[in-house]
Scaffold this active site. Structure first.
Site, PDB file in Angstrom:
ATOM      1  N   SER A 124       0.768  -1.176  -0.194  1.00  0.00           N
ATOM      2  CA  SER A 124      -0.152   0.109  -0.152  1.00  0.00           C
ATOM      3  C   SER A 124       0.744   1.056  -0.167  1.00  0.00           C
ATOM      4  O   SER A 124       1.721   1.181  -0.832  1.00  0.00           O
ATOM      5  CB  SER A 124      -1.039   0.007   1.175  1.00  0.00           C
ATOM      6  OG  SER A 124      -1.777   0.971   1.217  1.00  0.00           O
ATOM      7  N   THR A 125       0.757   2.038   1.080  1.00  0.00           N
ATOM      8  CA  THR A 125       1.647   3.312   0.946  1.00  0.00           C
ATOM      9  C   THR A 125       3.037   3.200   0.816  1.00  0.00           C
ATOM     10  O   THR A 125       3.691   2.429   1.709  1.00  0.00           O
ATOM     11  CB  THR A 125       1.260   3.883   2.318  1.00  0.00           C
ATOM     12  OG1 THR A 125      -0.260   4.145   2.473  1.00  0.00           O
ATOM     13  CG2 THR A 125       1.835   5.663   2.213  1.00  0.00           C
ATOM     14  N   HIS A 172      -2.623  -0.944  -3.527  1.00  0.00           N
ATOM     15  CA  HIS A 172      -3.977  -0.359  -3.147  1.00  0.00           C
ATOM     16  C   HIS A 172      -3.668   0.740  -4.261  1.00  0.00           C
ATOM     17  O   HIS A 172      -2.787   1.627  -3.988  1.00  0.00           O
ATOM     18  CB  HIS A 172      -3.794   0.110  -1.692  1.00  0.00           C
ATOM     19  CG  HIS A 172      -4.049  -0.938  -0.759  1.00  0.00           C
ATOM     20  ND1 HIS A 172      -3.796  -0.618   0.558  1.00  0.00           N
ATOM     21  CD2 HIS A 172      -4.529  -2.175  -0.836  1.00  0.00           C
ATOM     22  CE1 HIS A 172      -4.252  -1.968   1.197  1.00  0.00           C
ATOM     23  NE2 HIS A 172      -4.606  -2.804   0.293  1.00  0.00           N
ATOM     24  N   MET A 223      -0.211   1.231   4.966  1.00  0.00           N
ATOM     25  CA  MET A 223      -0.943   1.718   6.160  1.00  0.00           C
ATOM     26  C   MET A 223      -2.102   0.606   6.302  1.00  0.00           C
ATOM     27  O   MET A 223      -2.512   0.127   5.480  1.00  0.00           O
ATOM     28  CB  MET A 223      -1.395   3.035   5.868  1.00  0.00           C
ATOM     29  CG  MET A 223      -2.297   3.360   6.843  1.00  0.00           C
ATOM     30  SD  MET A 223      -2.891   5.067   6.463  1.00  0.00           S
ATOM     31  CE  MET A 223      -3.851   4.851   5.093  1.00  0.00           C
ATOM     32  N   ASP A 252      -4.511  -4.737   6.255  1.00  0.00           N
ATOM     33  CA  ASP A 252      -4.911  -5.449   4.769  1.00  0.00           C
ATOM     34  C   ASP A 252      -4.190  -6.725   4.653  1.00  0.00           C
ATOM     35  O   ASP A 252      -3.009  -6.370   4.464  1.00  0.00           O
ATOM     36  CB  ASP A 252      -5.139  -4.499   3.468  1.00  0.00           C
ATOM     37  CG  ASP A 252      -6.099  -5.389   2.373  1.00  0.00           C
ATOM     38  OD1 ASP A 252      -6.869  -6.423   2.889  1.00  0.00           O
ATOM     39  OD2 ASP A 252      -5.775  -5.084   1.301  1.00  0.00           O
TER      40      ASP A 252
END
Length: 370
Positions: free
Chosen positions: A182-183, A208, A301, A304
């Site tokens: 993600s991030t 993401h 972050m 998930d």
């Protein structure tokens, strides 16, 4: 805790006002200034020293990419890009992440006020993540001469291509690599993929990312890697030497069709607030690939994929999580580790090589089969 101090940079007075209102409504953040162009932003950032900057890409006098490059060179600051959902905007956003932006938000082209309000939670979550990010580890400020230790921490090691283990051909067909991120994950995934050999097992990636951006991201990865990288297509056979990226706004999973693995790309409800979701991909890896899977959890972050990565380990997969020191945000790896999902926790630059080492170890003994 002190409120996160945010500067908003956008040439639209409406967007500046809307973002300021959204930010100031949060109990843990404050908009400490807005700027209509990079020149005004430069002076404002010097004056107020914000924790996070939101930055438009298309602006007069100097575009956001040029300003971002200068900011990262002269005064490294966590930046969340506000980009337009167009093909050109998507390509510029990928370049911004390469230059050091932590994350991005897609600005609606029509109904800006309503669109930004609908994105309020996402915008604020990304600002929070940016405030906690380790941007200083990726970009070295050109102020006082840094120590050797600081240089090592701030400058990522060059990616070293991995030599494929002997007998990889058979294993490449039987094994699969699953990556969740993600991030900060766009650059972390690039780091892993560019180290893998051209006959690596097929790689499935859930990053993401919203619709409209994954095609540009896949094209960029394809231009840099020895693997063939593209967006996944529903029903296609998963081939060695290829990497398949979950399309933005759709879930990616794996299924078995006879002797072959195939990709499943489907719509559905968000899982853990995400679509695509790492949980969906990793759950299918546990269920379908079992001991033939390698799991990799990169910077991001939230949580998930953590539970499903533990399912992968329980099913016989070998799992690696990125370590805190090399993560932009140590959220998803931390949660996976806390769930007992990780066999190893490694610096980003070691992950590709370690995957091939572990693959070679399986070549020397019995190979698990589904």
């Amino acid at each position: 805790m002190a409120a996160i101090r945010v500067v908003v940079v956008d040439d639209s007075a409406l967007v500046r006002s809307l973002l300021k209102t959204l930010i100031d409504r949060q109990s843990d953040m404050q908009c400490v200034g807005t700027a209509a162009d990079p020149f005004a932003a430069r002076e404002l950032i010097r004056e107020v020293s914000p924790d996070v900057v939101t930055l438009d890409i298309e602006m007069p006098r100097m575009d956001g990419l040029e300003f971002l490059a200068r900011l990262m060179r002269l005064r490294p600051t966590p930046v969340v890009m506000v980009s337009t959902l167009t093909e050109r905007g998507a390509e510029a956003t990928m370049r911004a992440l390469e230059l050091g932006a932590v994350d991005f938000v897609s600005k609606p082209r029509l109904g800006v006020a309503e669109g930004l309000h609908q994105l309020s939670d996402e915008i604020c979550d990304k600002i929070r993540a940016a405030a906690r990010s380790r941007i200083w580890r990726r970009v070295q400020p050109p102020c006082a001469a840094p120590t050797a230790e600081a240089q090592r921490a701030a400058t990522p090691a060059a990616t070293t291509p991995v030599v494929a283990p002997r007998g990889l051909g058979r294993l490449s067909t039987e094994k699969l690599i699953f990556i969740g991120a993600s991030t900060g994950g766009t650059e972390a995934t690039r780091e892993v993929l560019t180290s893998l050999p051209p006959d690596s097992p097929a790689v499935l990636i859930t990053q993401h990312m919203p619709p409209g951006f994954t095609r540009s991201y896949a094209a960029r990865l394809n231009s840099l890697c020895r693997l063939t990288v593209r967006e996944a297509t529903d029903g296609e056979r998963l081939l060695p030497g290829h990497a398949y990226l979950a399309p933005g706004g759709l879930h990616l999973s794996v299924e078995r069709s006879g002797a072959n693995y195939i990709a499943r790309v489907r719509d559905g409800e968000p899982v853990n607030r995400h679509k695509p979701s790492v949980e969906v991909l990793f759950e299918s890896a546990a269920r379908v690939a079992g001991p033939n899977a390698f799991g990799v959890m990169l910077t991001g972050m939230g949580a998930d994929g953590a539970k499903a990565m533990k399912l992968m380990r329980d099913a016989g997969a070998y799992n690696i999580c990125q370590d805190e020191a090399s993560c932009v945000v140590f959220g998803m790896p931390r949660e996976a580790i806390a769930h007992g999902a990780a066999h190893e926790v490694l610096p980003l630059q070691r992950i590709g090589a370690r995957l091939m080492e572990q693959l070679a170890a399986t070549a020397s003994g019995p190979t698990h089969r589904v």
